[in-house]
Design a protein around this motif. Structure first.
Motif, short mmCIF file in Angstrom:
data_model
loop_
_atom_site.label_atom_id
_atom_site.label_comp_id
_atom_site.label_asym_id
_atom_site.label_seq_id
_atom_site.Cartn_x
_atom_site.Cartn_y
_atom_site.Cartn_z
N GLU A 170 103.72 103.18 111.40
CA GLU A 170 102.95 103.92 112.40
C GLU A 170 103.20 103.68 113.79
O GLU A 170 103.63 102.65 113.97
N SER A 171 102.97 104.84 114.63
CA SER A 171 103.12 104.47 115.82
C SER A 171 102.20 103.27 116.48
O SER A 171 101.04 103.47 116.07
N VAL A 172 102.73 102.15 117.13
CA VAL A 172 101.81 101.40 117.83
C VAL A 172 101.97 101.66 119.33
O VAL A 172 102.74 101.05 119.79
N MET A 173 101.17 102.58 119.83
CA MET A 173 101.32 102.79 121.22
C MET A 173 99.79 103.01 122.11
O MET A 173 99.07 103.25 121.24
N PHE A 174 100.00 102.71 123.23
CA PHE A 174 98.79 102.66 123.94
C PHE A 174 99.07 103.89 125.02
O PHE A 174 99.75 103.47 126.03
N ASP A 175 98.62 104.77 124.88
CA ASP A 175 98.89 106.27 125.58
C ASP A 175 98.69 105.91 127.07
O ASP A 175 99.44 106.26 128.08
N GLU A 176 97.41 105.36 127.42
CA GLU A 176 97.17 105.34 128.90
C GLU A 176 97.89 104.15 129.75
O GLU A 176 97.78 104.07 130.91
N LEU A 177 98.52 103.33 128.72
CA LEU A 177 99.27 102.08 129.37
C LEU A 177 100.63 102.52 129.83
O LEU A 177 101.08 103.52 129.43
N THR A 178 101.09 101.73 130.91
CA THR A 178 102.49 102.25 131.28
C THR A 178 103.64 101.59 130.33
O THR A 178 103.42 100.75 129.31
N VAL A 179 104.80 101.99 130.38
CA VAL A 179 106.07 101.66 129.33
C VAL A 179 105.94 99.98 129.20
O VAL A 179 106.03 99.60 128.34
N ALA A 180 105.94 99.45 130.66
CA ALA A 180 106.00 98.06 130.65
C ALA A 180 104.97 97.37 130.09
O ALA A 180 105.26 96.36 129.26
N GLU A 181 103.92 97.62 130.21
CA GLU A 181 102.69 97.09 129.59
C GLU A 181 102.68 97.40 128.29
O GLU A 181 102.22 96.40 127.62
N ASN A 182 103.00 98.35 127.60
CA ASN A 182 102.96 98.61 126.31
C ASN A 182 104.02 97.51 125.38
O ASN A 182 103.81 97.07 124.31
N ILE A 183 104.96 97.27 126.13
CA ILE A 183 105.78 96.07 125.46
C ILE A 183 105.21 94.89 125.56
O ILE A 183 105.19 94.10 124.53
N TYR A 184 104.53 94.56 126.47
CA TYR A 184 103.91 93.17 126.47
C TYR A 184 102.42 93.00 126.26
O TYR A 184 101.85 92.10 126.45
N VAL A 185 101.86 94.04 125.75
CA VAL A 185 100.48 94.35 125.50
C VAL A 185 100.02 93.15 124.34
O VAL A 185 100.75 92.98 123.40
N GLY A 186 98.80 92.46 124.69
CA GLY A 186 98.74 91.52 123.70
C GLY A 186 98.99 90.12 124.13
O GLY A 186 98.69 88.98 123.67
N ARG A 187 100.09 90.07 124.99
CA ARG A 187 100.67 88.93 125.38
C ARG A 187 101.37 88.74 126.52
O ARG A 187 102.26 88.20 126.88
N HIS A 188 100.57 89.37 127.55
CA HIS A 188 100.97 89.48 128.88
C HIS A 188 101.53 88.12 129.49
O HIS A 188 100.56 87.22 129.36
N PRO A 189 102.68 88.11 130.09
CA PRO A 189 102.83 86.90 130.66
C PRO A 189 102.02 86.49 131.80
O PRO A 189 101.53 87.56 132.64
N ARG A 190 101.43 85.16 132.14
CA ARG A 190 100.35 84.89 133.03
C ARG A 190 100.84 84.01 134.07
O ARG A 190 101.59 82.99 133.77
N ARG A 191 100.16 84.09 135.34
CA ARG A 191 100.71 83.07 136.24
C ARG A 191 99.39 82.09 136.44
O ARG A 191 98.54 82.23 135.61
N ALA A 192 99.23 81.39 137.54
CA ALA A 192 98.31 80.55 137.66
C ALA A 192 96.90 81.36 137.38
O ALA A 192 96.88 82.54 137.96
N ALA A 193 95.86 80.59 137.04
CA ALA A 193 94.34 81.16 137.07
C ALA A 193 94.51 82.55 136.01
O ALA A 193 93.65 83.28 136.23
N GLY A 194 95.23 82.42 135.06
CA GLY A 194 95.05 83.56 134.28
C GLY A 194 95.57 84.81 134.60
O GLY A 194 95.36 86.03 133.93
#
Ligand SMILES: Nc1ncnc2c1ncn2[C@@H]1O[C@H](COP(=O)(O)OP(=O)(O)OP(=O)(O)O)[C@@H](O)[C@H]1O
Ligand SMILES: Nc1ncnc2c1ncn2[C@@H]1O[C@H](COP(=O)(O)OP(=O)(O)OP(=O)(O)O)[C@@H](O)[C@H]1O
Ligand SMILES: [Mg+2]
Ligand SMILES: [Mg+2]
Lengths: 306, 332, 528, 314
Positions: free
Chosen positions: C113-137
């Motif tokens: 199945e397609s696992v895609m988030f239409d409104e999000l950018t290409v880059a965010e689609n790759i990291y969605v659910g596990r965005h790398p974070r800096r200090a203070a989240g």
């Protein structure tokens, strides 16, 4: 099923605790409290089955009542008031439907807008006045009885509910309504004029709101801008309680009618016990939550968690 | 991206134009005091719209916010009137805490039991409103029963602006940070965009929904105290019907009911826009009987304008996807 | 019914392209499953499945529709929790309670199945659910974009990382999903039917990426219904049937026929049974069909009793043409004549009235009403003929539905079963039955075998061939070259919204057709 | 009909809406009366929001319960007539108080005072607050509130008197009984009419919101708020200075009197008829005019000196 049980429980408890409840005259009179709302719930159920909703029904009702008042005070004959109410309702429904179908807007958004428009227009016309002195024929239907016993409104409700049930469950229209609610895209690919059905159901809802306006106005004999205030939520509650899925595609007229009767029984019982109306809203809210949450809980959380 | 920005810029311009138009008809509207009052007046709506925005982004809706507001506000008022010695901060925290609790109930039912949000919040809306009556016995809590500092707080000024404005500013910043830079907020967008996909990438949907509705309740709870204190009266019917105003503000702000898109700026501008209308109508001396119809017409117009941008999506069954039309034309 | 079975010997591509390092059969498996079972309310999707993959191995997972392949993938990636059985990664037993656990442990997947988030950018689609974070989240947007860009460089795919996914083409979206699976430097990468939406060129890209993974020592599980692909990329195979493990081994040691037999449990002739029907006079003619964004100047003719193939890459606009012809896209303009008379098709109901039926490509979204019974699905377009009041017509309705269900050999308990409970192939049969019930003169089949397994496919092919013997005319839109070449009397090739050329059965060779579909013009000239 | 002497007489008091301090006080009065009359039971009820439909539902259930009398403060003078007639047809005595029913729907109407007195009193207070001349505005509840509209009508008439020639009514607005809307409307008045001297609000929500608006705008002393309110709800605003004086009739006495009147009707007191009178305990005899209307005293005015004394009572 759950609902049938609830109705039975409500009936027995009320009957046992309230000496006046089981009096047939009282039961018959109790139907006045929900008949008009239930009439609107019938088309609302169809709308919700095709994944739409109409928040503006009470606004339509108010505007239709005002239209009758205007016509009546302008000297329109009594017999013309029903067509006027129905036409006003249909016009309002048509506006909703066109906004939804032509501009591809979500119906909840459209009708949140139109409800203040309709009520607003009613208040523009009425100002600080009220229309009263409606003809006798409206009172006859709004508060009259057949054989001095069965309220006409209730008979009308039963007849129309049977009609709606027939259309939904035994005709090509009903089949298509389910198909649209189930999968609007596939329905369109199957040659169903989806937008036309949407529009038609909005118009139908307006029409029924117009009918309810005629009955309610006849019953209370006056028109004010706050007539039927807050009914939209009660109507939607009836429909959802009746097992119509808010996600569309599922629900039966029998369920809706059962919900109407259950709510009617519970609220009438509560009011016979002189419990203030606001407790009623708590009961209705809890009832709504329980009827949708209980099946989920019974099916077990394991599957839910998947 | 730029397109969406444009929409919010449009709304900002529209709001500014409206303010000027009203100012032209009634110059008092543009006085400093009047504008400051407008700002203060819009804060509650803006704060509620922010929380509602987060909910809408997840494809949900919270119809119970006005009832939550009333219940927390009433309880805060009762607490303060019966125990005037309690520090104000504690009262505020209590209101917010009650709101949070009420919101979490919604969140649990919606997130963990996967019940439809509109039905759940329709139910809790009635229940919470009823509880206001039950807990207060239907009685008012009036200004002289509330401690003076309880009433004074929202409109007291700090650096020339009322506390309400400061609180709203903090709420806006927090919401912006959450929606733009917090994993929590981004997850909400993912959930609203495509719930099934969100599960596939391991977003804890139920937990996120729980806290989104919790947050919505928290905000309603805080606003409950602010509302009651600001108008110096608490009774069962406060903020009756306010949920629809809040949703209308969000919709005007371009936040999609279908979930997955919407910005903090949109919520703020939507709230501001409705407040301008609410404040302007009495000032421009429009007949009071016309106000309802005008408001409805304006909401519909704003929605129609908004929808023109989103027409490509939504109902269109045949997707007119954008495979570079130029490339195709060049192929001719 | 007599049919002309032309059993074409299936070409077996050369196993293991030269230059590929021989797999170390002795190496310790990176991933090992033993006795995995998974049940859904009543049905057993996986039953005691065991398998293992080694580093650098590309394992093909093979099985019919509903064999449990995707369920296994979801169990491996923490989306489902197995009811029993254990899972070991590098010898350590593991239990995943969410997809994130699996990702963290190094198992990623491109799902069916397609696992895609239409409104999000290409880059965010790759990291969605596990965005790398800096200090203070605070989410580290710069890093997300930089890493996404690196990733696409590595994949040698040009994609703007800030674009919204809704603006991408189907293939581009697919590469975003692939990039997501690779962004983790996973130990095991699972690709569940990754080529379904890709063109030939893009499939080659994908092969290259898989080779990169193999070289880096990543284990790959590759799921596909297409044997040429399997032989082109995989080293070993594992066969599932009805949720059970059936066989495993090296692909070098087994022929395609043997694999099919393992899969289906019997021998299947993958044949294109071309019926012996001579096309008659022109039935349907489309002239100068245009759409503002999707296609221009499309003209073709369909004869009585003919199968007209439409070939093209995904996105060539074939579906759009057919949907427009069926009245689904009001923006389209052009002349359509049926039987020499010009007809006007404003909506699907018009098309149905004129005897045109369209079996859409997306079975689940456009074809079937999944939560309605088979009966209601089949009779939906012909309700008018049944009469307004349906109660009294129960028998008639049942008869119609039963007729088509039998004709199509539909496997179901009864006609009141919900379509969602059927396997993909049988769902497709329901959709076919629905359209045949309208008694069409022209039937348009858009990717009729997309995503269905070899057994069901053969049934559909047999059936298509049979249709023309009944006097129907068929337009067959397909991205599967053998299918088009095997069944069609003529092949129309589309590219970017234009008809490039039209070939008779004799002219149409795979090389010419593929070249035309890719927009290479010399093919036509060469024919002269 | 007449109940047997030993059976309790049940009198239902149907108010505009529950949770309204005014009616709660009236309920207290009714209970006092019931206590004095011994075998009377009071059923206190009303809808949650002030709507005629809600009251109809309630009266319906009261008819089913066969109460002996219904005393009602109507949300709509006409809408309730049909159901009230039905109740009377079933032998239930229907009386109205405070906000009246149309004459054909009840046996008597007890006006807390009368509309003339109430309207005149508000203008009188406004004139005092304005110092005899200046701009005044009215902030009403909602456009459909019967009694509000009657009072506003009276006020407009009274303003035509030469003694109030200096007062100029510049606007009438509606706050819909919502504090936020009323507040916004009040602020709107203050802004649009910089010379405004008095806001009259004959509604409890409105007078509260207007007072708060005047305080918040820093206009205490410049603009005065007056109108109708309850001491318990207005005490704070009297202290803040936004309200110098406001008026209200005594809801306790109102509830007390109507209960006695209902008792008289149920007992079939021959004097209890239009043109007759009812006797009401400590309130003495109340005369009824030909329409069955009775009126109590003019509204009582509260200010700094007495508000505290009453704020604990109602
Ligand atoms: N969530 C679910 N609930 C119930 N049954 C399911 C669920 N998911 C899969 N199944 C059933 O489990 C079986 C295995 O399905 P699965 O999707 O794994 O097949 P597959 O091998 O991937 O087939 P395909 O080649 O069509 O993708 C099928 O019978 C399917 O209907
Ligand atoms: N960017 C996109 N977003 C969503 N859907 C898309 C996008 N691009 C293409 N699609 C869908 O993918 C499908 C294939 O595209 P299209 O119909 O243009 O080509 P086609 O020649 O019909 O290809 P095929 O029939 O082989 O899939 C279409 O149904 C289209 O809706
Ligand atoms: Mg699969
Ligand atoms: Mg296609």
């Amino acid at each position: 099923m759950l609902l049938l049980l609830l109705l039975a429980i409500a009936f027995t408890v009320n009957g046992a605790l309230l000496p006046t409840f089981l009096d047939p005259y009282n039961l018959a009179d109790g139907t006045f409290n929900f008949s008009e709302k239930a009439l609107i719930a019938l088309p609302m159920a169809l709308l919700i089955i095709i994944r739409e909703i109409d928040i503006s029904v009470a606004g339509i009702l108010a505007l239709a009542s005002v239209a009758m008042g205007m016509a009546h005070s302008a000297g329109a004959p009594p017999a013309s008031l029903l067509p006027i109410a129905l036409a006003t309702g249909m016009a309002c429904g048509c506006l909703n439907g066109l906004l939804v179908t032509r501009f591809a807007l979500p119906s909840i958004v459209v009708t949140i807008g139109t409800v203040s428009l309709f009520r607003g227009l009613a208040s523009v016309v009425l100002g600080d006045k009220a229309y009263t002195g409606y003809p006798q024929i409206m009172a006859d239907w709004g508060q009259g009885y057949f054989f001095d016993f069965i309220p006409r409104e209730f008979v009308l409700l039963l007849v129309l509910a049977a009609g709606f049930a027939l259309v939904l469950h035994a005709t090509a229209w009903g089949r298509r309504i389910y198909a649209i609610g189930n999968n609007p895209v596939a329905a369109r690919f199957s040659g169903i004029p989806v937008e036309r059905y949407r529009l038609a159901l909005f118009v139908l809802t307006g029409l029924m709101a117009g009918l309810a306006a005629w009955l309610l106005t006849g019953r209370i004999g006056s028109t004010r801008p706050n007539i039927a205030m807050g009914w939209e939520l009660e109507v939607i509650t009836m429909v959802i309680l009746g097992g119509v899925s808010i996600a569309g595609g599922a629900g039966t007229m029998g369920g809706v009618l059962l919900a109407v009767l259950t709510l009617g029984t519970v609220t009438y019982g509560l009011s016979l016990a002189n419990i203030p109306g606001i407790y009623m809203t708590i009961v209705v809210g809890v009832l709504l939550l329980v009827t949708i949450a209980l099946p989920r809980l019974l099916r077990g959380k394991k599957e839910v968690a998947k | 991206m730029t397109f969406l920005k444009l929409r919010e810029v449009q709304l900002a311009l529209l709001t500014a134009a409206l303010i000027l138009l009203v100012g032209w008809r009634a110059p008092v509207f543009l006085s400093g005091g009047s504008l400051a009052n407008l700002l203060t007046d819009s804060t509650l709506l803006i704060m509620m719209a922010l929380a509602q925005m987060l909910v809408l982004v997840t494809r949900g809706v919270d119809l119970s916010v006005a009832s939550t507001l009333a219940l927390s506000g009433m309880l805060a008022a009762l607490l303060a009137s019966q125990h005037p010695e309690l520090p104000l901060l504690l009262v505020m925290l209590t209101a917010a805490g009650i709101g949070l609790l009420l919101g979490l109930v919604n969140g649990y039912l919606i997130g963990y039991l996967q019940l439809p949000p509109i039905v759940v919040t329709l139910g809790t809306m009635s229940v919470y409103r009823g509880m206001v009556f039950v807990l207060s016995g239907g009685a008012w809590v009036s200004s002289h029963q509330m401690p003076p500092e309880f009433i004074a707080f929202p409109l007291s000024r700090l650096f020339g602006l009322t506390h309400l404005v400061w609180i709203a500013a903090v709420a806006v910043l927090a919401a912006w940070y959450l929606a733009r830079h917090g994993r929590f907020g981004r997850d909400l967008y993912a959930i609203g965009n495509e719930p099934a996909s969100a599960r596939y990438v391991g977003i804890p949907i139920a937990q996120r929904l729980l806290w989104t509705y919790g947050l919505s309740g928290l905000m309603a709870g805080l606003c409950g105290y602010l509302w009651v204190a600001r108008y110096a009266v608490a009774y069962t019917e406060i903020a009756y019907g306010f949920e629809f105003t809040v949703i209308a503000a969000c919709v005007i702000g371009g936040i999609s009911i279908a979930g997955g898109s919407g910005s903090v700026a949109g919520a703020v501008l939507g709230g501001l826009f409705l407040s301008v209308i609410g404040n302007a109508l009495p000032v421009v001396k429009v007949s009071p009987f016309w106000q309802g119809a005008l408001t409805g017409a304006i909401i519909l117009t704003a929605v129609l304008i908004n929808s023109r941008g989103g027409l490509g999506k939504g109902r269109q069954i045949l997707p007119l996807h954008k495979i570079q039309p130029q490339a195709r034309r060049s192929a001719t | 019914m007599q049919m002309n079975l032309m059993a074409a010997p299936a070409p077996v591509p050369a196993p293991n392209t030269p230059g590929r390092a021989p797999l170390d059969r002795q190496a310790a498996p990176v991933l090992k499953l033993s006795g995995i079972s998974k049940r859904f309310a009543g049905i057993v999707a996986l039953n005691q499945v065991s398998l293992s993959v080694r580093p650098g191995e590309v394992m093909a997972l093979i099985g019919e529709n509903g064999a449990g392949k995707s369920t296994l993938v979801k169990t491996l990636t923490g989306i489902y929790q197995p009811d029993e059985g254990t899972l070991e990664l590098d010898g350590k037993p593991l239990r995943f309670s969410s997809a994130q656990d699996a990702t963290r442990a190094g198992i990623t997947a491109v799902h069916q199945e397609s696992v895609m988030f239409d409104e999000l950018t290409v880059a965010e689609n790759i990291y969605v659910g596990r965005h790398p974070r800096r200090a203070a989240g605070r989410i580290d947007w710069r890093r997300i974009e930089a890493e996404a860009e690196q990733l696409f460089e590595r994949l040698e795919v040009a994609l703007p990382v800030r674009a919204r996914v809704k603006d991408l083409s189907v293939a581009q979206r697919h590469f975003v999903e692939i990039a997501r699976a690779l962004s983790q430097d996973a130990r095991v990468v699972i690709l569940d039917e990754p080529t379904a939406a890709l063109s030939q060129r893009e499939i080659q890209e994908l092969y290259r990426i898989i080779d990169q993974l193999r070289a880096a020592g990543t284990a790959v599980i590759f799921i596909s219904h297409k044997f040429d692909e399997i032989y082109a990329v995989a080293d070993s195979y594992t066969v599932l049937r009805d949720g059970q493990f059936v066989a495993e081994g090296a692909l070098n040691d087994i022929s395609e026929q043997e694999l099919v037999a393992l899969m289906v449990g019997r021998a299947v002739h993958q044949a294109y049974p071309k019926a012996d029907v001579t096309p008659g006079e022109v039935l349907l003619a489309v002239d100068g069909f245009c759409h503002p964004t999707e296609f221009q100047d499309v003209s073709f003719q369909l004869r009585r009793g003919e199968i007209l193939g439409f070939y093209g890459l995904v996105g060539a606009g074939r579906s759009e043409v057919m949907q427009a012809l069926f009245g689904l896209s009001p923006a389209a303009r052009g002349k359509v004549t049926l039987d020499g008379r010009e007809i006007n098709i404003g909506c699907p109901a018009d098309a149905i009235k004129h005897g045109i039926a369209y079996v859409p490509e997306d079975r689940q979204q456009q074809g079937a009403h999944l939560s309605l019974p088979i009966l209601h699905n089949i009779t939906l377009p012909i309700l008018n003929q049944l009469g307004f009041l349906l109660r009294g017509r129960r028998k008639q309705e049942n008869a119609v539905a039963r007729h088509f269900a039998e004709q199509l050999e539909l496997k179901a308990h009864n006609l009141c079963q919900l379509v969602s409970e059927l396997s993909g192939g049988n769902q497709q049969k329901v959709v076919l039955g629905k359209w045949l019930a309208t008694r069409p003169r022209v039937i348009i089949l858009d990717e009729p075998t997309k995503g269905i397994d070899i057994g069901a496919k053969a049934a559909v092919h047999r059936f298509v061939a049979q249709l023309v013997t009944q006097g129907l005319s068929v337009i067959l839109v397909s991205s599967e070259l053998p299918e088009v070449l095997g069944l069609a009397d003529r092949v129309v090739v589309m590219h970017q919204g234009h008809i490039i050329n039209e070939y008779s059965r004799a002219e149409a060779t795979p090389e010419i057709v593929v070249a035309a579909a890719s927009g290479v013009q010399l093919a036509a000239g060469e024919q002269q | 009909g007449k109940p047997p002497a030993d059976e309790k007489i049940r009198i239902a008091m149907v108010v505009k809406n529950l949770g309204n301090g005014f009616f709660d006080a009236a309920h207290n009065g009714a209970r006092q009366a019931a206590g004095e009359l011994k075998n009377v039971e009071i059923i206190y009820t009303g809808p949650t929001t002030p709507s005629a439909e809600g009251q109809i539902e309630i009266i319906n259930s009261l008819i089913s319960q066969k109460v002996n009398a219904i005393v009602i403060s109507a949300n709509d003078p006409n809408a309730l007539v049909p159901i009230a007639k039905k109740a009377m047809a079933r032998g239930i005595k229907v009386l109205s108080f405070d906000s009246g029913l149309a004459p054909e729907g009840r046996l008597m109407q007890l006006n807390p005072s009368n509309a003339e007195l109430i309207g005149a009193k508000q203008i009188e207070m406004a004139a005092r607050a304005a110092g005899g001349s200046g701009e005044i505005a009215i902030l009403s509840a909602s456009a459909q509130a019967t009694n509000q509209n009657i009072w506003i009508g009276v006020m407009k008439k009274v303003l035509e008197n030469p003694e109030y020639a200096g007062l100029k009514l510049v606007a009438t607005t509606y706050g819909d009984d919502q504090s936020d809307k009323s507040y916004r409307e009040a602020v709107g008045l203050l802004r649009s009419y910089p010379h405004l001297k008095v806001i009259i609000s004959p509604s409890t929500v409105g007078i509260n919101a207007a007072s708060k608006a005047v305080v918040d705008e820093g206009l205490v002393g410049k603009v005065a708020v007056t109108g109708l309110g309850l001491p318990s709800e207005m005490a704070g605003h009297v202290k803040s200075g936004a309200v110098r004086e406001f008026a209200i009739w005594n809801p306790i006495d109102l509830g007390y009197t109507i209960t006695y009147a209902a008792y008289d009707f149920v007992k079939g007191d021959p004097a209890a008829k239009p043109g007759g009178s009812v006797s009401a305990g400590r309130m003495g005899k109340i005369a009824l005019d030909a329409n069955g209307d009775g009126a109590m005293a003019p509204p009582f005015v509260y200010d700094k000196s007495n508000v505290d004394q009453f704020s604990s009572i109602f």
